[in-house]
Design a protein around this motif. Structure first.
Motif, PDB file in Angstrom:
ATOM      1  N   UNK A 145       0.786  -1.236   0.000  1.00  0.00           N
ATOM      2  CA  UNK A 145       0.000   0.000   0.000  1.00  0.00           C
ATOM      3  C   UNK A 145       0.812   1.277   0.000  1.00  0.00           C
ATOM      4  N   UNK A 146       1.985   1.272   0.603  1.00  0.00           N
ATOM      5  CA  UNK A 146       2.762   2.500   0.773  1.00  0.00           C
ATOM      6  C   UNK A 146       3.939   2.514  -0.193  1.00  0.00           C
ATOM      7  N   UNK A 147       3.984   3.538  -1.044  1.00  0.00           N
ATOM      8  CA  UNK A 147       5.019   3.630  -2.066  1.00  0.00           C
ATOM      9  C   UNK A 147       6.031   4.717  -1.730  1.00  0.00           C
ATOM     10  N   UNK A 148       7.258   4.474  -2.123  1.00  0.00           N
ATOM     11  CA  UNK A 148       8.325   5.474  -1.917  1.00  0.00           C
ATOM     12  C   UNK A 148       8.162   6.599  -2.930  1.00  0.00           C
ATOM     13  N   UNK A 149       8.083   7.820  -2.414  1.00  0.00           N
ATOM     14  CA  UNK A 149       7.984   8.981  -3.302  1.00  0.00           C
ATOM     15  C   UNK A 149       9.307   9.737  -3.404  1.00  0.00           C
ATOM     16  N   UNK A 150      10.086   9.744  -2.316  1.00  0.00           N
ATOM     17  CA  UNK A 150      11.428  10.339  -2.339  1.00  0.00           C
ATOM     18  C   UNK A 150      12.380   9.349  -1.678  1.00  0.00           C
ATOM     19  N   UNK A 151      13.281   8.733  -2.441  1.00  0.00           N
ATOM     20  CA  UNK A 151      14.180   7.744  -1.855  1.00  0.00           C
ATOM     21  C   UNK A 151      15.497   8.345  -1.381  1.00  0.00           C
ATOM     22  N   UNK A 152      16.177   7.580  -0.532  1.00  0.00           N
ATOM     23  CA  UNK A 152      17.601   7.808  -0.236  1.00  0.00           C
ATOM     24  C   UNK A 152      17.945   9.190   0.317  1.00  0.00           C
ATOM     25  N   UNK A 153      17.201   9.652   1.311  1.00  0.00           N
ATOM     26  CA  UNK A 153      17.575  10.883   2.008  1.00  0.00           C
ATOM     27  C   UNK A 153      18.544  10.480   3.121  1.00  0.00           C
ATOM     28  N   UNK A 154      19.783  10.931   3.022  1.00  0.00           N
ATOM     29  CA  UNK A 154      20.833  10.480   3.940  1.00  0.00           C
ATOM     30  C   UNK A 154      20.773  11.227   5.265  1.00  0.00           C
ATOM     31  N   UNK A 155      21.023  10.487   6.338  1.00  0.00           N
ATOM     32  CA  UNK A 155      21.120  11.055   7.684  1.00  0.00           C
ATOM     33  C   UNK A 155      22.392  10.536   8.332  1.00  0.00           C
ATOM     34  N   UNK A 156      22.787  11.177   9.433  1.00  0.00           N
ATOM     35  CA  UNK A 156      23.987  10.725  10.150  1.00  0.00           C
ATOM     36  C   UNK A 156      23.831   9.296  10.647  1.00  0.00           C
ATOM     37  N   UNK A 157      22.600   8.917  10.988  1.00  0.00           N
ATOM     38  CA  UNK A 157      22.373   7.597  11.588  1.00  0.00           C
ATOM     39  C   UNK A 157      21.484   6.706  10.747  1.00  0.00           C
ATOM     40  N   UNK A 158      21.489   6.926   9.423  1.00  0.00           N
ATOM     41  CA  UNK A 158      20.740   6.016   8.571  1.00  0.00           C
ATOM     42  C   UNK A 158      20.235   6.655   7.301  1.00  0.00           C
ATOM     43  N   UNK A 159      19.150   6.083   6.785  1.00  0.00           N
ATOM     44  CA  UNK A 159      18.573   6.515   5.513  1.00  0.00           C
ATOM     45  C   UNK A 159      17.072   6.687   5.674  1.00  0.00           C
ATOM     46  N   UNK A 160      16.544   7.740   5.064  1.00  0.00           N
ATOM     47  CA  UNK A 160      15.109   8.002   5.088  1.00  0.00           C
ATOM     48  C   UNK A 160      14.547   7.861   3.683  1.00  0.00           C
ATOM     49  N   UNK A 161      13.433   7.131   3.565  1.00  0.00           N
ATOM     50  CA  UNK A 161      12.673   7.063   2.324  1.00  0.00           C
ATOM     51  C   UNK A 161      11.298   7.669   2.613  1.00  0.00           C
ATOM     52  N   UNK A 162      10.946   8.741   1.947  1.00  0.00           N
ATOM     53  CA  UNK A 162       9.640   9.369   2.141  1.00  0.00           C
ATOM     54  C   UNK A 162       8.595   8.524   1.416  1.00  0.00           C
ATOM     55  N   UNK A 163       7.503   8.172   2.125  1.00  0.00           N
ATOM     56  CA  UNK A 163       6.457   7.313   1.552  1.00  0.00           C
ATOM     57  C   UNK A 163       5.122   8.050   1.539  1.00  0.00           C
ATOM     58  N   UNK A 164       4.217   7.583   0.668  1.00  0.00           N
ATOM     59  CA  UNK A 164       2.970   8.329   0.439  1.00  0.00           C
ATOM     60  C   UNK A 164       1.794   7.864   1.282  1.00  0.00           C
ATOM     61  N   UNK A 165       1.992   6.895   2.169  1.00  0.00           N
ATOM     62  CA  UNK A 165       0.913   6.513   3.083  1.00  0.00           C
ATOM     63  C   UNK A 165       1.493   5.910   4.355  1.00  0.00           C
ATOM     64  N   UNK A 166       0.721   6.012   5.428  1.00  0.00           N
ATOM     65  CA  UNK A 166       1.126   5.432   6.704  1.00  0.00           C
ATOM     66  C   UNK A 166       0.979   3.918   6.622  1.00  0.00           C
ATOM     67  N   UNK A 167       1.997   3.197   7.096  1.00  0.00           N
ATOM     68  CA  UNK A 167       1.979   1.737   7.056  1.00  0.00           C
ATOM     69  C   UNK A 167       1.416   1.237   8.378  1.00  0.00           C
ATOM     70  N   UNK A 168       0.161   0.825   8.356  1.00  0.00           N
ATOM     71  CA  UNK A 168      -0.514   0.402   9.575  1.00  0.00           C
ATOM     72  C   UNK A 168       0.086  -0.906  10.088  1.00  0.00           C
ATOM     73  N   UNK A 169      -0.180  -1.201  11.362  1.00  0.00           N
ATOM     74  CA  UNK A 169       0.251  -2.475  11.926  1.00  0.00           C
ATOM     75  C   UNK A 169      -0.405  -3.596  11.118  1.00  0.00           C
ATOM     76  N   UNK A 170       0.362  -4.537  10.580  1.00  0.00           N
ATOM     77  CA  UNK A 170      -0.190  -5.527   9.656  1.00  0.00           C
ATOM     78  C   UNK A 170      -1.021  -6.611  10.340  1.00  0.00           C
ATOM     79  N   UNK A 171      -1.964  -7.159   9.577  1.00  0.00           N
ATOM     80  CA  UNK A 171      -2.691  -8.362   9.973  1.00  0.00           C
ATOM     81  C   UNK A 171      -2.287  -9.478   9.023  1.00  0.00           C
ATOM     82  N   UNK A 172      -2.805 -10.666   9.266  1.00  0.00           N
ATOM     83  CA  UNK A 172      -2.545 -11.785   8.354  1.00  0.00           C
ATOM     84  C   UNK A 172      -3.015 -11.447   6.947  1.00  0.00           C
TER      85      UNK A 172
END
Length: 254
Positions: A145-172
């Motif tokens: 459901x959630x797609x990457x709209x802006x990839x590979x934003x670098x941070x001191x402690x990792x990488x950020x990918x901006x996504x277009x929807x909130x990823x809810x807690x999954x069910x089966x």
């Protein structure tokens, strides 16, 4: 000459120390994942992280890969869940949802491949890290459901990918629908006049009759079954037979 050089060196050393003592302490500029969120106008994410008291965690050494929903994504999520603001989301739920957007390690888009990874969220049912399904066919999608709209934003402690929807807690059901290997299973579960598996298997943990353990046949398993029954399509399997068969794949408890 040596004496003159020593005097000049001593003068420079005194000047440096004097200059340092006259200045305020140096300002240390950081670019942590939290800083990235602040600097990229992800104000709803910042507010959510602050309320869940995760700012210190996401400013830690990591490294982390963070899937960062946009402000619009949070607005849509709140509307769908019937909340007027982030303050109305139970703190424990909000914390789990945010941790479901964090993966250990600094993963660039080229490091991602189709399959499952673990997030920092913990399943109440199994007391183990929750999974997230990554699909890299034609872009990058998480849990279907959630797609990457802006990839590979670098941070001191990792990488950020901006996504277009909130990823809810999954069910089966989340993984059954997100993973194309289960497309025939989804067809079986949603067949008209069949038992309402989707609603039942979407039941939150702690709510009857959850939790479950599901043995989920992949498409090739269904193809083998149809061949053994000398049938050409799932629709040819009698409803009662299909329901009975599916029931044997669901066990109470995690």
């Amino acid at each position: 000459m040596k004496v003159i050089n020593k005097v000049i060196a001593l003068f420079l050393l005194v000047s440096i120390f004097s200059s340092c003592s006259d200045n305020d302490d140096p300002v240390i500029t950081t670019n942590t994942i939290v800083d990235v969120a602040v600097n990229n106008n992800l104000s709803s994410l910042v507010a959510a992280v602050t309320r869940a008291e995760l700012a210190t965690t996401l400013s830690g050494s990591g490294p982390f890969t963070v899937l960062a929903p946009t402000n619009e994504a949070f607005s849509k999520f709140l509307e769908e869940k019937g909340f007027n603001s982030l303050d109305e989301v139970p703190k424990e739920l909000l914390t789990q949802i945010l941790l479901n957007h964090v993966i250990d390690g600094s993963l660039k888009s080229t490091d991602l491949s189709t399959g499952y990874a673990n997030t920092k969220a913990i399943s109440d049912a199994s007391e183990s890290p929750m999974s997230i399904y990554i699909n890299t066919d034609g872009g990058v999608t998480f849990n279907g459901s959630s797609q990457v709209s802006i990839p590979n934003v670098s941070a001191d402690n990792g990488t950020v990918h901006v996504v277009n929807s909130v990823i809810d807690v999954p069910t089966i059901v989340t993984f059954a629908t997100a993973d194309s290997n289960f497309s025939i299973l989804v067809e079986a579960l949603t067949r008209e006049s069949n038992y309402d598996y989707v609603e039942t298997l979407s039941t939150p943990n702690g709510t009857e009759p959850a939790p479950f353990t599901v043995f989920a046949p992949v498409n090739s398993a269904f193809v083998s079954l149809l061949n053994e029954l000398d049938l050409t399509a799932l629709s040819e399997v009698p409803t009662a037979t299909l329901t009975s068969t599916l029931n044997t794949h669901v066990v109470a408890g995690a």
